[in-house]
Scaffold this motif. Structure first.
Motif, PDB file in Angstrom:
ATOM      1  N   PRO A 185     -40.338 -31.356 -68.258  1.00 25.18           N
ATOM      2  CA  PRO A 185     -39.247 -32.009 -67.526  1.00 25.18           C
ATOM      3  C   PRO A 185     -39.715 -32.987 -66.459  1.00 25.18           C
ATOM      4  O   PRO A 185     -39.024 -33.970 -66.175  1.00 25.18           O
ATOM      5  N   SER A 186     -40.894 -32.761 -65.886  1.00 27.33           N
ATOM      6  CA  SER A 186     -41.359 -33.653 -64.820  1.00 27.33           C
ATOM      7  C   SER A 186     -41.584 -35.075 -65.326  1.00 27.33           C
ATOM      8  O   SER A 186     -41.619 -36.023 -64.542  1.00 27.33           O
ATOM      9  N   LYS A 197     -59.973 -33.457 -64.127  1.00 29.16           N
ATOM     10  CA  LYS A 197     -58.700 -32.797 -64.403  1.00 29.16           C
ATOM     11  C   LYS A 197     -58.723 -31.306 -64.078  1.00 29.16           C
ATOM     12  O   LYS A 197     -57.686 -30.658 -64.102  1.00 29.16           O
ATOM     13  N   ASN A 198     -59.900 -30.758 -63.839  1.00 30.17           N
ATOM     14  CA  ASN A 198     -60.034 -29.326 -63.582  1.00 30.17           C
ATOM     15  C   ASN A 198     -60.562 -29.088 -62.172  1.00 30.17           C
ATOM     16  O   ASN A 198     -61.344 -29.885 -61.656  1.00 30.17           O
ATOM     17  N   ALA A 202     -40.754 -32.262 -59.915  1.00 28.84           N
ATOM     18  CA  ALA A 202     -42.181 -31.977 -59.752  1.00 28.84           C
ATOM     19  C   ALA A 202     -42.962 -33.122 -59.126  1.00 28.84           C
ATOM     20  O   ALA A 202     -43.697 -32.938 -58.159  1.00 28.84           O
ATOM     21  N   HIS A 229     -48.030 -29.389 -58.824  1.00 31.59           N
ATOM     22  CA  HIS A 229     -48.451 -29.473 -60.223  1.00 31.59           C
ATOM     23  C   HIS A 229     -49.403 -28.331 -60.561  1.00 31.59           C
ATOM     24  O   HIS A 229     -50.097 -27.797 -59.698  1.00 31.59           O
ATOM     25  N   PRO A 244     -59.923 -40.120 -61.149  1.00 31.44           N
ATOM     26  CA  PRO A 244     -58.805 -39.591 -61.942  1.00 31.44           C
ATOM     27  C   PRO A 244     -59.205 -38.927 -63.252  1.00 31.44           C
ATOM     28  O   PRO A 244     -58.353 -38.336 -63.922  1.00 31.44           O
ATOM     29  N   TRP A 245     -60.492 -39.020 -63.621  1.00 31.39           N
ATOM     30  CA  TRP A 245     -60.931 -38.340 -64.834  1.00 31.39           C
ATOM     31  C   TRP A 245     -61.216 -36.852 -64.576  1.00 31.39           C
ATOM     32  O   TRP A 245     -61.448 -36.092 -65.509  1.00 31.39           O
ATOM     33  N   PRO A 274     -53.100 -36.305 -71.094  1.00 31.49           N
ATOM     34  CA  PRO A 274     -53.394 -37.025 -69.853  1.00 31.49           C
ATOM     35  C   PRO A 274     -54.735 -37.744 -69.923  1.00 31.49           C
ATOM     36  O   PRO A 274     -55.768 -37.133 -70.156  1.00 31.49           O
ATOM     37  N   GLY A 275     -54.696 -39.052 -69.743  1.00 34.25           N
ATOM     38  CA  GLY A 275     -55.925 -39.822 -69.737  1.00 34.25           C
ATOM     39  C   GLY A 275     -56.387 -40.038 -68.315  1.00 34.25           C
ATOM     40  O   GLY A 275     -55.837 -39.482 -67.373  1.00 34.25           O
ATOM     41  N   SER A 276     -57.406 -40.881 -68.155  1.00 34.52           N
ATOM     42  CA  SER A 276     -57.929 -41.101 -66.819  1.00 34.52           C
ATOM     43  C   SER A 276     -56.997 -41.976 -65.993  1.00 34.52           C
ATOM     44  O   SER A 276     -57.017 -41.931 -64.775  1.00 34.52           O
ATOM     45  N   GLN A 307     -39.548 -36.929 -66.760  1.00 38.85           N
ATOM     46  CA  GLN A 307     -38.356 -37.759 -66.598  1.00 38.85           C
ATOM     47  C   GLN A 307     -38.558 -38.843 -65.556  1.00 38.85           C
ATOM     48  O   GLN A 307     -37.938 -39.898 -65.620  1.00 38.85           O
ATOM     49  N   LYS A 308     -39.438 -38.546 -64.575  1.00 35.97           N
ATOM     50  CA  LYS A 308     -39.674 -39.521 -63.513  1.00 35.97           C
ATOM     51  C   LYS A 308     -40.880 -40.415 -63.796  1.00 35.97           C
ATOM     52  O   LYS A 308     -41.275 -41.213 -62.961  1.00 35.97           O
ATOM     53  N   ILE A 312     -52.715 -35.282 -57.389  1.00 34.49           N
ATOM     54  CA  ILE A 312     -52.009 -36.244 -58.223  1.00 34.49           C
ATOM     55  C   ILE A 312     -52.734 -37.584 -58.241  1.00 34.49           C
ATOM     56  O   ILE A 312     -52.977 -38.168 -59.294  1.00 34.49           O
ATOM     57  N   ASN A 357     -42.035 -27.129 -62.785  1.00 35.82           N
ATOM     58  CA  ASN A 357     -41.535 -27.224 -64.144  1.00 35.82           C
ATOM     59  C   ASN A 357     -40.185 -27.938 -64.203  1.00 35.82           C
ATOM     60  O   ASN A 357     -39.471 -27.848 -65.192  1.00 35.82           O
ATOM     61  N   SER A 358     -39.844 -28.648 -63.128  1.00 32.40           N
ATOM     62  CA  SER A 358     -38.550 -29.317 -63.084  1.00 32.40           C
ATOM     63  C   SER A 358     -38.754 -30.827 -62.943  1.00 32.40           C
ATOM     64  O   SER A 358     -39.877 -31.289 -62.764  1.00 32.40           O
ATOM     65  N   ALA A 359     -37.649 -31.550 -62.969  1.00 31.07           N
ATOM     66  CA  ALA A 359     -37.726 -33.009 -62.818  1.00 31.07           C
ATOM     67  C   ALA A 359     -38.206 -33.405 -61.421  1.00 31.07           C
ATOM     68  O   ALA A 359     -38.639 -34.532 -61.211  1.00 31.07           O
ATOM     69  N   VAL A 372     -61.038 -31.735 -70.399  1.00 37.03           N
ATOM     70  CA  VAL A 372     -59.609 -31.552 -70.137  1.00 37.03           C
ATOM     71  C   VAL A 372     -59.184 -30.226 -70.763  1.00 37.03           C
ATOM     72  O   VAL A 372     -59.671 -29.859 -71.839  1.00 37.03           O
ATOM     73  N   SER A 373     -58.303 -29.511 -70.079  1.00 33.52           N
ATOM     74  CA  SER A 373     -57.817 -28.238 -70.601  1.00 33.52           C
ATOM     75  C   SER A 373     -56.372 -28.399 -71.036  1.00 33.52           C
ATOM     76  O   SER A 373     -55.694 -29.332 -70.593  1.00 33.52           O
ATOM     77  N   PRO A 399     -49.629 -39.117 -63.254  1.00 28.17           N
ATOM     78  CA  PRO A 399     -50.920 -38.547 -62.860  1.00 28.17           C
ATOM     79  C   PRO A 399     -50.869 -37.087 -62.423  1.00 28.17           C
ATOM     80  O   PRO A 399     -51.909 -36.474 -62.227  1.00 28.17           O
ATOM     81  N   TRP A 400     -49.672 -36.518 -62.293  1.00 24.13           N
ATOM     82  CA  TRP A 400     -49.576 -35.103 -61.951  1.00 24.13           C
ATOM     83  C   TRP A 400     -49.811 -34.196 -63.167  1.00 24.13           C
ATOM     84  O   TRP A 400     -49.963 -32.998 -63.036  1.00 24.13           O
ATOM     85  N   VAL A 401     -49.841 -34.811 -64.340  1.00 28.21           N
ATOM     86  CA  VAL A 401     -50.085 -34.029 -65.557  1.00 28.21           C
ATOM     87  C   VAL A 401     -51.590 -33.881 -65.739  1.00 28.21           C
ATOM     88  O   VAL A 401     -52.285 -34.877 -65.941  1.00 28.21           O
ATOM     89  N   LYS A 402     -52.068 -32.647 -65.655  1.00 22.16           N
ATOM     90  CA  LYS A 402     -53.512 -32.407 -65.741  1.00 22.16           C
ATOM     91  C   LYS A 402     -53.913 -31.694 -67.031  1.00 22.16           C
ATOM     92  O   LYS A 402     -55.099 -31.411 -67.235  1.00 22.16           O
ATOM     93  N   HIS A 403     -52.945 -31.336 -67.852  1.00 20.76           N
ATOM     94  CA  HIS A 403     -53.238 -30.608 -69.093  1.00 20.76           C
ATOM     95  C   HIS A 403     -52.702 -31.372 -70.290  1.00 20.76           C
ATOM     96  O   HIS A 403     -51.670 -32.037 -70.207  1.00 20.76           O
TER      97      HIS A 403
END
Lengths: 341, 347
Positions: free
Chosen positions: B268-269, A212-213, A84, A90, A209-210, B231-233, B271-272, A228, A80-82, B92-93, B208-212
């Protein structure tokens, strides 16, 4: 006494996280990491790094739960930080599915992960071969990023890393006061632990990459863990199999099993096959030992044998190992002050 | 029997496919054509992230809720097929966040695994005290529109790159039925004061680390005027503006700042995350979707027009239900035309 010299043997997840805990709890210590392998060539690099605990038959459940909770809390804050993205940590949501309804509906860790609940009928329709399921959100530590992030923090704290094969812990007695044995599967030969045995795991990493779960069959053998950049498809559990060579028939079998759970994987590209040997044991060996030869002592802390559950408990066992290192140093200080009398 | 679809966004192409699927075997003379001055990847649909999610409240408009459900169920049925990836369709959740408790949405039983957020989950989102978790679908138009186009071309549907200036123009050319899927620019064919732009701006990043998905809501700001992360593909879409009455399709630096800062505060993630693209588009907003038949007379000719526009920010969410409704209207026109055909004289 001068700054205690601590050597951590092993630079996988357990070695690096233990070294970091030692640095955090014992700022006066001089810590070095010795290993013949570093990321990306450790067992940890093969693992998907998902936080779903493995149950150790030889350890009290409340202890395992404490380790898991500490690990989850620690990683949750980083995710939850920068930091990550750099750390590879994740959140990921998904499903654990059962062909037959389990006797135990909620595992010991169900209140540590987020949003744990049984799957709805509509959710289960996606898995016609399975009768029951659990939905939850947990964390994943992608490797190499997580190991590289740990290495970076260690180096910033002044920890030296040496590529060196240690054949016998005793060989370190003249250079170090305390040795922490995080050799993983290497402990079988390093300290002759016959209770430690490999459970071979082959995985297939793909670009999809599609996805997500995560999807995990509760039998533990078939899983889909989205990281990732890549999705890890697994797997195998081959007891006492020491082979590190990928097997093509196994690759096909893993792919088939995963595609039956997630048909869209048929379109996955860029396949990489990896093999790792889970350092398996009835319980994690987490204790102190004194080695002595001819009046000379070497204090040892063991922290190995995490099997399939390394990622899930690593921070918890690292903290315990660091605590044991603290005890060793206190003992050394005690005996050195006694020697002055 | 010539049917012309005007507009090649998600509404136009799906309407065309639905009509062809239902009637091509019943009406051998059916000729389907698509007219548009804008095709993928330049349509409004292409700018949308593609998350299936209706507005929070249907305001009692059960018809739209039904169309949303039909769309979700239709897409869910395609999930297990090999076409899913080609279509840009995947599960996607994610999270919907609020600053106070709200009633459950009309779609709680349409999506999968809908539940309230636990206190621990809410710790992830300071400033929000209530929320939902559910699994929904993503349908990325940059894949879906080419897939629809492909299916239509396989079926012999003809495409024309052309700006249609009036319904008359098309009907004078001999078209029997016009399907008006012109979205934001429907007013150019027939004035409609109820159709207003809801300007949106998005930032596409690599994260790409964002899964939700994370969608926040603010009762004061209104729908889509609060940060969201989808988050898309390949890319993650950051957004959260919905400016009513603003026709500008230029990216605004102020909006960029608002979106970037509020999304980074939320996650916050980010930011990068590397910014890849910025885009603005106009949601064709209307109090309700215009989906109805109109007979337009000019001179001695009559043209049958089926309007299918005004889907605001939920076009992808509702598209298939509307396509089927439009196809049903075509069906009733076909029936009438059959009745109007003279009977064979008895000998």
């Amino acid at each position: 006494m001068a700054a205690p010299k601590v050597a951590v043997v092993g630079a996988g997840l357990i070695g690096l996280s233990t070294a970091l805990c030692i640095v955090e709890t014992c700022p006066s210590c001089s810590v070095a990491v010795l290993s013949d392998q570093f990321s990306p060539n450790t067992t940890s690099d093969v693992a998907a790094g998902i936080l779903i605990p493995h149950t150790y038959p030889g350890t009290a459940i409340h202890v395992q739960k404490q380790w898991f909770k500490e690990t989850f809390t620690y990683l949750f804050a980083i995710s939850n930080s920068a930091e990550a993205s750099e750390s590879g940590i994740h959140l990921v949501s998904g499903w654990q599915i059962f062909k037959n309804t389990p006797k135990e509906e909620s595992p010991f860790w169900s209140d540590v992960v987020l949003g744990f609940r049984p799957m709805s009928k509509a959710e289960l329709q996606k898995f016609p071969q399975h009768q029951f399921g659990q939905a939850f959100t947990t964390l994943k530590c992608d490797c190499p990023p997580y190991l590289l992030w740990l290495e970076k923090r260690l180096k910033a704290a002044g920890v030296q890393m040496y590529t060196r094969k240690v054949s016998d812990l005793w060989e370190l007695h003249s250079e170090y006061n305390v040795v922490v044995n995080c050799a993983g599967i290497g402990a079988h030969h390093l300290v002759g632990d016959e209770k430690l045995f490999p459970i071979r795991g082959q995985v297939v990493e793909v670009h999809a990459p599609w996805v997500k779960n995560f999807i995990r069959d509760a039998d533990g053998s078939t899983y889909i863990y989205p990281g990732i950049h890549r999705v890890t498809l697994g797997g195998t559990r081959e007891k006492e199999n020491w082979s590190l060579s990928p097997d093509p028939d196994t690759t096909k079998d893993i792919f088939d099993r995963c595609c039956s759970l997630e048909p869209s994987l048929q379109g996955a590209q860029d396949v990489k096959v990896k093999v790792g040997l889970r350092p398996s044991r009835q319980s994690v060996r987490l204790n102190r030992e004194v080695l002595s030869q001819g009046g000379v002592k070497l204090l040892v802390v063991h922290n190995y044998g995490h099997g399939a559950g390394g990622f899930s408990v690593h921070r918890g066992t690292a903290k315990e190992a660091a605590r044991l290192v603290g005890e060793c140093i206190a003992a050394l200080r005690g005996s050195s002050s006694r020697a002055k009398l | 029997m010539r049917v012309a679809v005007i507009g090649a966004g998600v509404i136009g192409l799906s309407s065309a496919l639905c009509i062809h699927q239902q009637y091509h075997s019943l009406v051998p003379s059916l000729q389907l054509e698509v007219y548009a001055d804008c095709y993928t990847p330049g349509t409004t649909s292409d700018g949308a992230a593609g998350l299936w999610q209706p507005y929070l409240s249907d305001h009692g408009n059960l018809q739209e809720t039904l169309w949303n459900k039909e769309t979700f169920d239709h897409l869910l049925g395609h999930l297990g097929s090999p076409a899913a990836q080609e279509m840009g369709l995947f599960l996607v959740s994610g999270y919907n966040l609020f600053t106070q408790p709200v009633p459950d949405p009309s779609w709680r039983n349409i999506v999968l695994g809908f539940r309230n957020l636990t206190p621990k989950e809410l710790e992830l989102f300071p400033g929000y005290s209530y929320g939902w978790f559910n699994t929904a679908l993503m349908l990325e138009c940059r894949s879906y529109l080419p897939w629809l186009t492909d299916k239509l071309m396989q079926r012999g549907v003809k495409f024309f790159h052309k700006k249609v200036e009036s319904f008359q123009e098309v009907s004078l050319d001999g078209v029997d039925v016009v399907i008006n899927c012109t979205g934001m620019r429907a007013g150019e064919l027939q004035p409609d004061p109820e159709l207003q732009p809801g300007r949106g701006q998005i930032i596409k990043v690599l994260a790409p680390w964002v899964k939700h998905f994370i969608v926040t809501h603010s009762t004061q700001s209104g729908i889509y005027n609060s940060p969201y992360i989808i988050p898309g593909s390949e890319f993650t879409v950051l957004g959260g503006v919905n400016q009513s009455g603003n026709w500008s399709e230029e990216n605004s630096a102020q909006d960029h700042k608002t979106i970037w800062e509020s999304c980074c505060r939320l996650l916050p993630s980010l930011q990068k995350a590397k910014v890849v693209q910025e885009w603005s588009g106009l949601r064709p907003t209307r109090p309700r979707v215009r989906l109805e038949r109109e007979t337009i007379a000019h001179g001695h000719r009559q043209a049958e027009v089926i309007h299918n526009y005004g889907h605001g920010g939920f076009g992808i969410t509702i598209h298939w239900g509307c396509a089927m409704a439009a196809a049903r209207l075509v069906g009733s026109i076909l029936q009438e035309k059959q009745l109007a055909r003279p009977r064979q004289p008895r000998l």
